[in-house]
Design a protein around this motif. Structure first.
Motif, mmCIF file in Angstrom:
data_model
loop_
_atom_site.group_PDB
_atom_site.id
_atom_site.type_symbol
_atom_site.label_atom_id
_atom_site.label_comp_id
_atom_site.label_asym_id
_atom_site.label_seq_id
_atom_site.Cartn_x
_atom_site.Cartn_y
_atom_site.Cartn_z
ATOM 1 N N VAL A 122 0.849 -1.207 0.000
ATOM 2 C CA VAL A 122 0.000 0.000 0.000
ATOM 3 C C VAL A 122 0.877 1.247 0.000
ATOM 4 O O VAL A 122 0.644 2.179 -0.775
ATOM 5 N N PHE A 123 1.889 1.280 0.842
ATOM 6 C CA PHE A 123 2.766 2.447 0.926
ATOM 7 C C PHE A 123 3.508 2.711 -0.382
ATOM 8 O O PHE A 123 3.913 3.841 -0.643
ATOM 9 N N HIS A 124 3.700 1.698 -1.210
ATOM 10 C CA HIS A 124 4.409 1.861 -2.471
ATOM 11 C C HIS A 124 3.506 2.255 -3.640
ATOM 12 O O HIS A 124 3.985 2.478 -4.742
ATOM 13 N N GLN A 125 2.217 2.340 -3.425
ATOM 14 C CA GLN A 125 1.308 2.738 -4.498
ATOM 15 C C GLN A 125 1.541 4.195 -4.885
ATOM 16 O O GLN A 125 1.906 5.020 -4.042
ATOM 17 N N HIS A 126 1.289 4.488 -6.153
ATOM 18 C CA HIS A 126 1.437 5.859 -6.628
ATOM 19 C C HIS A 126 0.427 6.781 -5.958
ATOM 20 O O HIS A 126 0.746 7.903 -5.578
ATOM 21 N N SER A 127 -0.787 6.298 -5.810
ATOM 22 C CA SER A 127 -1.804 7.036 -5.055
ATOM 23 C C SER A 127 -2.517 6.034 -4.150
ATOM 24 O O SER A 127 -2.678 4.870 -4.513
ATOM 25 N N ILE A 128 -2.917 6.514 -2.983
ATOM 26 C CA ILE A 128 -3.522 5.640 -1.980
ATOM 27 C C ILE A 128 -4.879 6.214 -1.601
ATOM 28 O O ILE A 128 -4.984 7.376 -1.213
ATOM 29 N N ALA A 129 -5.910 5.395 -1.712
ATOM 30 C CA ALA A 129 -7.246 5.814 -1.294
ATOM 31 C C ALA A 129 -7.244 6.026 0.215
ATOM 32 O O ALA A 129 -6.525 5.331 0.954
ATOM 33 N N ALA A 130 -8.031 6.957 0.675
ATOM 34 C CA ALA A 130 -8.078 7.289 2.103
ATOM 35 C C ALA A 130 -8.391 6.057 2.954
ATOM 36 O O ALA A 130 -7.780 5.843 4.012
ATOM 37 N N GLU A 131 -9.304 5.231 2.468
ATOM 38 C CA GLU A 131 -9.680 4.030 3.233
ATOM 39 C C GLU A 131 -8.497 3.075 3.354
ATOM 40 O O GLU A 131 -8.290 2.462 4.396
ATOM 41 N N GLN A 132 -7.735 2.934 2.271
ATOM 42 C CA GLN A 132 -6.558 2.059 2.303
ATOM 43 C C GLN A 132 -5.508 2.607 3.259
ATOM 44 O O GLN A 132 -4.857 1.843 3.967
ATOM 45 N N LEU A 133 -5.334 3.908 3.259
ATOM 46 C CA LEU A 133 -4.342 4.524 4.132
ATOM 47 C C LEU A 133 -4.701 4.316 5.606
ATOM 48 O O LEU A 133 -3.839 3.988 6.426
ATOM 49 N N VAL A 134 -5.973 4.469 5.934
ATOM 50 C CA VAL A 134 -6.427 4.241 7.307
ATOM 51 C C VAL A 134 -6.192 2.789 7.699
ATOM 52 O O VAL A 134 -5.650 2.502 8.771
ATOM 53 N N LEU A 135 -6.556 1.861 6.824
ATOM 54 C CA LEU A 135 -6.366 0.439 7.114
ATOM 55 C C LEU A 135 -4.877 0.095 7.214
ATOM 56 O O LEU A 135 -4.464 -0.656 8.103
ATOM 57 N N ALA A 136 -4.069 0.639 6.317
ATOM 58 C CA ALA A 136 -2.622 0.391 6.359
ATOM 59 C C ALA A 136 -2.028 0.905 7.665
ATOM 60 O O ALA A 136 -1.175 0.243 8.273
ATOM 61 N N ASP A 137 -2.469 2.068 8.106
ATOM 62 C CA ASP A 137 -1.989 2.625 9.376
ATOM 63 C C ASP A 137 -2.350 1.701 10.544
ATOM 64 O O ASP A 137 -1.510 1.384 11.383
ATOM 65 N N GLN A 138 -3.587 1.232 10.554
ATOM 66 C CA GLN A 138 -4.035 0.329 11.623
ATOM 67 C C GLN A 138 -3.263 -0.994 11.584
ATOM 68 O O GLN A 138 -2.828 -1.498 12.621
ATOM 69 N N LEU A 139 -3.096 -1.552 10.384
ATOM 70 C CA LEU A 139 -2.371 -2.819 10.264
ATOM 71 C C LEU A 139 -0.891 -2.666 10.596
ATOM 72 O O LEU A 139 -0.285 -3.595 11.123
ATOM 73 N N ALA A 140 -0.306 -1.509 10.291
ATOM 74 C CA ALA A 140 1.103 -1.285 10.619
ATOM 75 C C ALA A 140 1.307 -1.331 12.130
ATOM 76 O O ALA A 140 2.251 -1.970 12.623
ATOM 77 N N PHE A 141 0.435 -0.684 12.869
ATOM 78 C CA PHE A 141 0.557 -0.716 14.327
ATOM 79 C C PHE A 141 0.252 -2.105 14.889
ATOM 80 O O PHE A 141 0.909 -2.567 15.814
ATOM 81 N N LYS A 142 -0.706 -2.788 14.291
ATOM 82 C CA LYS A 142 -1.007 -4.160 14.706
ATOM 83 C C LYS A 142 0.182 -5.064 14.409
ATOM 84 O O LYS A 142 0.535 -5.939 15.202
#
Length: 168
Positions: A122-142
């Protein structure tokens, strides 16, 4: 923490992959009184025969990788420590890793690995949808919390497992 694209590439393709591969293969330093026999995650690829077979498997995947991906990952048994490029690490660990490590890791460790890969993708995508960014943030901390539970296990002799590359 703000990462520039090249910082992100090196963090994900070199630092994170180095940590995960050294854990999965059981090559990270083992401090007494800890023993590698207690490392349930490092049973399979620490075997020379399994590492050799895995390297062949990675090498044989080359014809099925799109040419637009640049250099296909070479056999990690033969080339990992002699000039593997960040792009090869990225294709090997983030592209092929979820499929190829499934047979080598206990299910909880494999799922944990896949969560980390998903976040990095997700972090390597050219553009990231807001929903993906929120989920990626949550999964990163998990992922970080699970890393501490699965690998570090609050053991002082494993403190060196907790490198800067595991924190988002």
């Amino acid at each position: 923490m703000g990462l520039f694209p090249t910082d992100l590439m090196h963090w994900a393709s070199l630092n994170w992959t180095d940590l995960m591969l050294s854990l999965i293969r059981g090559t990270i330093t083992c401090e007494a009184p800890d023993t590698k026999d207690s490392w349930t995650w490092a049973k399979s690829l620490s075997s020379a025969d399994n590492w050799e077979a895995h390297g062949t498997q990675v090498e044989e995947a080359t014809p099925w990788l799109p040419g637009s991906f640049g250099r296909a990952p070479r056999n990690p048994k033969e080339k990992l420590s002699s000039g593997y490029k960040a792009w090869e690490f990225q294709l090997y660990v983030h592209g092929l890793g979820p499929a190829f490590f499934k047979e080598h890791l206990p299910v909880d460790y494999w799922r944990h690995f896949c969560k980390g890969v998903w976040v990095i993708r997700v972090f390597h995508q050219h553009s990231i949808a807001a929903e993906q960014l929120v989920l990626a943030d949550q999964l990163a901390f998990k992922w970080v919390t699970e890393f501490e539970t699965l690998y570090y296990q609050c053991l002082p002799q494993r403190l060196h497992f907790v490198r800067q590359s595991i924190g988002p």
